[in-house]
Write an enzyme that holds these catalytic residues in place. Structure first.
Site, PDB file in Angstrom:
ATOM      1  NE  ARG A  92      25.998 -75.308 -51.467  1.00  0.00           N
ATOM      2  CZ  ARG A  92      27.209 -75.808 -51.290  1.00  0.00           C
ATOM      3  NH1 ARG A  92      28.258 -75.051 -51.387  1.00  0.00           N
ATOM      4  NH2 ARG A  92      27.371 -77.090 -51.014  1.00  0.00           N
ATOM      5  CG  HIS A 110      19.556 -69.972 -66.386  1.00  0.00           C
ATOM      6  ND1 HIS A 110      20.708 -70.083 -65.623  1.00  0.00           N
ATOM      7  CD2 HIS A 110      19.957 -69.977 -67.684  1.00  0.00           C
ATOM      8  CE1 HIS A 110      21.750 -70.157 -66.441  1.00  0.00           C
ATOM      9  NE2 HIS A 110      21.326 -70.094 -67.684  1.00  0.00           N
TER      10      HIS A 110
HETATM   11  C1  GAR Z   1      20.046 -63.173 -61.190  1.00  0.00           C
HETATM   12  O1  GAR Z   1      20.380 -62.610 -62.435  1.00  0.00           O
HETATM   13  C2  GAR Z   1      19.675 -64.635 -61.361  1.00  0.00           C
HETATM   14  O2  GAR Z   1      18.927 -64.900 -62.519  1.00  0.00           O
HETATM   15  C3  GAR Z   1      21.030 -65.259 -61.458  1.00  0.00           C
HETATM   16  O3  GAR Z   1      21.783 -64.601 -60.471  1.00  0.00           O
HETATM   17  C4  GAR Z   1      21.291 -63.261 -60.309  1.00  0.00           C
HETATM   18  C5  GAR Z   1      20.955 -63.042 -58.863  1.00  0.00           C
HETATM   19  O4  GAR Z   1      20.607 -61.701 -58.634  1.00  0.00           O
HETATM   20  N1  GAR Z   1      20.986 -66.673 -61.253  1.00  0.00           N
HETATM   21  C6  GAR Z   1      21.811 -67.526 -61.857  1.00  0.00           C
HETATM   22  O5  GAR Z   1      22.706 -67.179 -62.612  1.00  0.00           O
HETATM   23  C7  GAR Z   1      21.579 -68.980 -61.526  1.00  0.00           C
HETATM   24  N2  GAR Z   1      22.413 -69.813 -62.338  1.00  0.00           N
HETATM   25  P1  GAR Z   1      19.772 -61.289 -57.351  1.00  0.00           P
HETATM   26  O6  GAR Z   1      20.527 -61.845 -56.132  1.00  0.00           O
HETATM   27  O7  GAR Z   1      19.805 -59.796 -57.358  1.00  0.00           O
HETATM   28  O8  GAR Z   1      18.391 -61.867 -57.469  1.00  0.00           O
END
Ligand code: GAR
Length: 211
Positions: A92, A110
């Site tokens: 979010r 990120h």
């Molecule tokens: C991760 O790759 C994180 O860097 C990304 O979502 C994934 C969550 O994985 N975040 C974004 O894209 C933020 N814009 P996780 O729940 O296994 O940590």
């Protein structure tokens, strides 16, 4: 130790890496987990956090107006007296109210270079553009979308990664070590002063309030 509020929306693999670093890795003695919070009651990461022995909390964001919802989250999180808000797949965009409540103390990871890509689907972006490398970015959160001061970046070699799953596998391996390592450097006061980074990085110096 610094008190961390870790926020997630889904799987929680970055949360696991952080909790393990707190329990028996590079964050041991430097940080403790005040709470793992989710905006989604059914996020698998919440169950995982509980299994790891972390306090968990949750407030469903479904159908809620951003400003109103975030004001409630700020009040919930404040109850855990966190020093840092650590976004770990928290899907979010934070309202200005949220960002100001914890100014200079919100971190995000990120899965791309935030100068080149912002928002969702960063691994798809790297894969679809056949990038030979991408950069994982840990940054402070400001009021823009992935625009805050960069604390650390690490390159991921994508040569020969011919499926999106392989791109993600390589990227996540870097995410998991870079996030804990960067947080440890921040808490030890080891991060070089970065252009644009707020002075509030030193947690002993409270951010200045304009009168
Ligand atoms: C991760 O790759 C994180 O860097 C990304 O979502 C994934 C969550 O994985 N975040 C974004 O894209 C933020 N814009 P996780 O729940 O296994 O940590």
């Amino acid at each position: 130790p610094a008190r961390l509020a870790i926020l997630l929306s889904g799987r929680g693999s970055n949360m696991v890496a952080l909790v393990q670093a707190v329990q028996r890795g590079g964050l041991h003695g430097l940080a403790e987990v005040a709470v793992v919070f989710s905006n989604k009651p059914d996020a698998p990461g919440l169950d995982t956090a509980m299994a790891l022995g972390c306090p968990i909390d949750c407030l469903d964001s479904q159908g809620r107006k951003r400003a109103e919802y975030d004001a409630e989250v700020v009040s919930i999180l404040t109850g855990y007296v966190p020093d840092y808000i650590v976004l770990a797949g928290y899907m979010r965009v934070l309202s200005p109210t949220f960002v100001r409540a914890f100014a200079g103390r919100i971190l995000n990871i990120h899965p791309a270079d935030t100068h080149l890509h912002q928002g969702l689907h960063a691994y798809e972006w790297a894969f679809n553009n056949r990038l030979p490398e991408t950069k994982i970015t840990v940054h402070l959160v400001d009021e823009g979308l992935d625009t805050g001061p960069v604390l650390a970046q690490q390159s991921v070699d994508l040569r020969g990664a011919d499926t999106l799953a392989e791109v993600e596998r390589r990227g996540l391996a870097v995410e998991h070590q870079l996030y804990a390592e960067t947080l440890a450097r921040l808490l030890r006061g080891d991060l070089p002063t970065l252009a644009g980074a707020p002075a509030a990085l030193d947690s002993t110096t409270p951010p200045q309030r304009p009168d």
